[in-house]
Design a protein around this motif. Sequence first.
Motif, short mmCIF file in Angstrom:
data_model
loop_
_atom_site.label_atom_id
_atom_site.label_comp_id
_atom_site.label_asym_id
_atom_site.label_seq_id
_atom_site.Cartn_x
_atom_site.Cartn_y
_atom_site.Cartn_z
N GLY A 72 6.74 0.90 -1.88
CA GLY A 72 5.47 0.09 -2.19
C GLY A 72 4.73 0.90 -1.05
N GLY A 73 3.49 0.19 -0.88
CA GLY A 73 2.56 0.80 0.35
C GLY A 73 1.76 1.96 -0.21
N ARG A 74 0.72 2.42 0.87
CA ARG A 74 0.03 3.39 0.51
C ARG A 74 0.54 4.84 0.20
NH1 ARG A 74 -4.96 2.05 3.74
NH2 ARG A 74 -5.39 0.09 3.33
N ILE A 75 1.75 5.03 0.54
CA ILE A 75 2.34 6.41 0.21
C ILE A 75 2.44 6.69 -1.36
CG2 ILE A 75 4.79 5.58 0.18
CD1 ILE A 75 3.44 8.96 1.60
N LEU A 76 2.33 5.36 -2.07
CA LEU A 76 2.41 5.69 -3.38
C LEU A 76 1.20 6.30 -4.04
CD1 LEU A 76 3.94 2.05 -4.44
CD2 LEU A 76 5.31 4.40 -4.25
N THR A 77 0.23 6.06 -3.70
CA THR A 77 -1.03 6.51 -3.95
C THR A 77 -1.04 8.02 -3.58
OG1 THR A 77 -2.21 4.22 -3.52
CG2 THR A 77 -3.61 6.24 -4.00
N TYR A 78 -0.57 8.48 -2.52
CA TYR A 78 -0.70 9.65 -1.96
C TYR A 78 0.38 10.71 -3.05
CZ TYR A 78 -3.19 8.77 2.14
OH TYR A 78 -3.96 8.39 3.03
N LEU A 79 1.48 9.98 -3.30
CA LEU A 79 2.53 10.74 -4.14
C LEU A 79 1.83 11.03 -5.80
CD1 LEU A 79 5.69 8.96 -2.91
CD2 LEU A 79 5.10 11.45 -2.82
N THR A 80 0.95 9.86 -6.23
CA THR A 80 0.68 10.06 -7.50
C THR A 80 -0.49 11.45 -7.55
OG1 THR A 80 -1.52 8.51 -7.15
CG2 THR A 80 0.78 7.56 -8.06
#
Length: 455
Positions: free
Chosen positions: A336-344
């Motif tokens: 979860g968390g902010r890393i998911l947005t970067y990965l997308t």
Amino acid sequence: MMMVSVRFLGAARTVTGSKFHVSAGDMDLMVDCGMFQGLKSLREENWKPLPVAVPKLKHILLTHGHLDHIGYLPRMLRQGFKGSILGTAPSLAIAEIILRDSAEIHEEEAEKANKEGYSKHHPALPFFTQEEAEAVVKLFRTVPLDEWQELGKEISIKWSYNGHIIGATHITIRIGGKHFVFSGDLGRMDDLLLRDPEKPRWADYLLLESTYGDRMHPEEDIENLLISLINRTIEERGTLLIPSFAVERLQLLMLILWKLYDKNRIPGIPIFVDSPMGVDVLQVFREFPSWYKIPEADFRAMFRHMTLVSSYRDTWRTIDDPRPKIVVAGSGMITGGRILTYLTKTLDKSNTTVLLVGYQAEGTRGRKLLEGAKSLRIFGKDYRVEADVVHLESLSAHADQPELLDWLSDIRNIPERVFLIHGEEPAMEVLKTKIEDRYGWSVSIPSQDETVTLI
């Protein structure tokens, strides 16, 4: 002598969900109260009520503040828990941050799932709410290190320094002269941030973590590996993404990156720390300087050198920043968390490097990347993996096999039983053999929901 039993409600033949129910006469306790992560079959267990009389529980004893040791606490309130939650001051400060942050994420993800319709549940519900997290915090009670706390007739408890993360401890429960030791998660020897774990001197019954029970952490040249990845990121005008646990790992990464820059070993590449929870944890470090080894001057220098991202709007600005950059963002196992947005936005780019810097539990996105997944499902969509994936094991906050074995070396008696917990079965089997061969002790590997009568 009163009858004592332990029921293994989590971290039994798996790494997550630490929960141990201790019954001693008319006293009912729990050691840790974590949520399961990773495999879907385990995560589904989180939604079930505990198979114990929760209203009878008088105390929950916390070894430390990680989610897999505290994340089930809000669900306990729904089941009638009204007792106290005991832990060291920094552990409770960390737990408060993590519970509040997790509640916000649970609510946001449930709202997003309902809006976009990618959940199988109608409606999707948060695992716990911010209101429930706040109610849990009101039950927190601080305990000192290395001082016996009387909890009842013939029952006293002591918390001892463990390394691992700030505030982490192992717990000794003394019942009628017998010592029951719960290891919690053990930290590393010679850690850059934290002191060495204290060793127990006596244990009649021992519950020992076994996360890395089957291996040694490799002798990695961390600095040179980071230098190489950073130089490549600059040459390819890409992004070095580092999913990080907000507690201990993030602060350790900040320290290493700043020291590399301070020693002129890397250029002034922009470094973004996008973990609101991690930034809050930095404040806990400031409040409890006796728990770690970083000089205050280094702390201030780290802050000046990096950009701390707080708002989600700034997350998107960071993504849109065309410069080569390093982004350290939560969460460490990409659950979860902010890393998911970067990965997308970056996972399908060959000039992206994803650096995994800790244990990746079975079933997590981090584990899937580690095992060579060609795509990753995020927010209900599949994203192609073109990024380079690198694993740095030696930054783990968990003791490895030699360190686990060494932690036992000061125990002066022969424990009546040793139980291995908090590990995957292959690691447990190897560590079991090692302990039996070196110490000649009786070692068991309990199963989920198994009850063992000890006295």
